[in-house]
Design a protein around this motif. Structure first.
Motif, short mmCIF file in Angstrom:
data_model
loop_
_atom_site.label_atom_id
_atom_site.label_comp_id
_atom_site.label_asym_id
_atom_site.label_seq_id
_atom_site.Cartn_x
_atom_site.Cartn_y
_atom_site.Cartn_z
N ILE A 27 59.17 38.70 47.07
CA ILE A 27 58.62 37.37 47.28
C ILE A 27 58.71 36.54 46.01
CG2 ILE A 27 56.45 36.12 47.69
CD1 ILE A 27 55.74 38.28 49.74
N CYS A 28 58.40 37.14 44.88
CA CYS A 28 58.46 36.41 43.61
C CYS A 28 59.88 35.96 43.29
CB CYS A 28 57.92 37.27 42.47
SG CYS A 28 56.16 37.52 42.53
N SER A 29 60.84 36.83 43.46
CA SER A 29 62.22 36.45 43.16
C SER A 29 62.76 35.50 44.21
CB SER A 29 63.10 37.69 43.04
OG SER A 29 63.13 38.38 44.26
N PHE A 30 62.37 35.66 45.45
CA PHE A 30 62.83 34.79 46.53
C PHE A 30 62.28 33.38 46.36
CE2 PHE A 30 62.48 33.13 50.90
CZ PHE A 30 63.82 33.17 51.25
N ALA A 31 61.05 33.26 45.90
CA ALA A 31 60.43 31.93 45.73
C ALA A 31 61.22 31.08 44.74
CB ALA A 31 58.99 32.08 45.27
N GLY A 32 61.71 31.70 43.69
CA GLY A 32 62.48 30.94 42.70
C GLY A 32 63.88 30.64 43.16
N SER A 33 64.51 31.56 43.85
CA SER A 33 65.91 31.36 44.22
C SER A 33 66.09 30.50 45.46
CB SER A 33 66.61 32.71 44.40
OG SER A 33 66.02 33.41 45.46
N ILE A 59 58.60 23.71 36.66
CA ILE A 59 57.15 23.77 36.40
C ILE A 59 56.52 24.89 37.23
CG2 ILE A 59 54.98 22.52 36.73
CD1 ILE A 59 56.53 19.97 35.95
N PHE A 60 56.93 25.02 38.48
CA PHE A 60 56.42 26.09 39.34
C PHE A 60 56.69 27.46 38.72
CE2 PHE A 60 57.74 29.20 42.60
CZ PHE A 60 56.52 29.44 43.20
N LEU A 61 57.92 27.68 38.28
CA LEU A 61 58.28 28.97 37.70
C LEU A 61 57.59 29.21 36.36
CD1 LEU A 61 62.06 29.07 38.64
CD2 LEU A 61 60.18 30.34 39.70
N LEU A 62 57.42 28.17 35.55
CA LEU A 62 56.71 28.32 34.28
C LEU A 62 55.24 28.67 34.48
CD1 LEU A 62 58.25 25.47 32.09
CD2 LEU A 62 58.42 27.94 31.71
N VAL A 63 54.61 28.02 35.45
CA VAL A 63 53.21 28.33 35.73
C VAL A 63 53.08 29.76 36.24
CG1 VAL A 63 51.30 27.78 37.30
CG2 VAL A 63 52.49 25.95 36.11
N MET A 64 54.00 30.18 37.10
CA MET A 64 53.95 31.55 37.61
C MET A 64 54.13 32.55 36.48
SD MET A 64 55.88 33.04 40.97
CE MET A 64 57.53 33.05 40.34
N ALA A 65 55.05 32.26 35.56
CA ALA A 65 55.26 33.16 34.43
C ALA A 65 54.08 33.15 33.47
CB ALA A 65 56.54 32.77 33.69
N ALA A 66 53.49 31.98 33.26
CA ALA A 66 52.36 31.87 32.33
C ALA A 66 51.12 32.58 32.85
CB ALA A 66 52.04 30.41 32.06
N LEU A 67 50.99 32.70 34.15
CA LEU A 67 49.80 33.35 34.72
C LEU A 67 49.94 34.87 34.82
CD1 LEU A 67 48.82 30.80 37.49
CD2 LEU A 67 47.72 31.19 35.28
N MET A 68 51.09 35.41 34.45
CA MET A 68 51.26 36.86 34.54
C MET A 68 50.39 37.61 33.54
SD MET A 68 55.22 37.54 35.27
CE MET A 68 56.00 36.92 36.74
N ILE A 69 50.28 37.14 32.33
CA ILE A 69 49.46 37.84 31.33
C ILE A 69 47.97 37.74 31.66
CG2 ILE A 69 48.78 37.87 28.89
CD1 ILE A 69 51.70 37.22 28.25
N PRO A 70 47.43 36.54 31.95
CA PRO A 70 46.02 36.51 32.36
C PRO A 70 45.78 37.30 33.64
CG PRO A 70 46.76 34.30 31.81
CD PRO A 70 47.96 35.18 31.79
N GLY A 71 46.78 37.31 34.53
CA GLY A 71 46.65 38.11 35.75
C GLY A 71 46.54 39.59 35.44
N GLY A 72 47.25 40.04 34.43
CA GLY A 72 47.15 41.44 34.01
C GLY A 72 45.76 41.77 33.50
N LYS A 73 45.15 40.85 32.77
CA LYS A 73 43.79 41.08 32.29
C LYS A 73 42.79 41.11 33.45
CE LYS A 73 42.51 41.34 28.52
NZ LYS A 73 42.24 42.56 27.79
N LEU A 74 43.03 40.26 34.47
CA LEU A 74 42.14 40.28 35.63
C LEU A 74 42.22 41.61 36.37
CD1 LEU A 74 42.60 36.70 37.13
CD2 LEU A 74 40.59 37.63 35.97
N THR A 75 43.42 42.20 36.42
CA THR A 75 43.53 43.50 37.09
C THR A 75 42.77 44.59 36.34
OG1 THR A 75 45.61 44.04 35.98
CG2 THR A 75 45.76 42.94 38.11
#
Length: 108
Positions: A27-33, A59-75
């Motif tokens: 889904i992540c790779s499909f959303a960008g392509s 902008i969509f892809l940058l926001v998705m990439a930027a939220l990966m690190i905070p998302g890791g902390k949430l997990t």
């Protein structure tokens, strides 16, 4: 340690996790392509320029990439399964809202 599967040598619990994780990665790779493939049609449908659509996709892809690190902390804090399900739910609701027809009451 979990009992290993005789054929593959992997713990039994990993088999049930592999399919959802593979689908989420797809889904992540499909959303960008898929957006990049349809740039001309999207710009025509929205009556905008190709550059405007490209900026929006970036902008969509940058926001998705930027939220990966905070998302890791949430997990780490709330658990992987709970955050994974919450992320899929948010993504699904967003996809349904974006697919809603333009005559919906919440669209202007």
């Amino acid at each position: 340690m979990a009992e290993a599967d005789a054929r593959t040598g992997t713990p039994n619990g990993l088999r049930g996790v592999l399919a959802p994780l593979a689908l989420a990665q797809f889904i992540c790779s499909f959303a960008g392509s898929n957006m990049n493939v349809m740039i001309n049609d999207i710009s025509t449908d929205l009556d905008t320029t190709v550059q405007g659509v490209q900026i929006t996709i970036t902008i969509f892809l940058l926001v998705m990439a930027a939220l990966m690190i905070p998302g890791g902390k949430l997990t780490d804090r709330y658990g992987r399964k709970r955050c994974f399900l919450a992320g899929l739910t948010v993504y699904g609701v967003g996809a349904l809202l974006s697919a809603a027809p333009p005559c919906s009451p919440w669209r202007s």
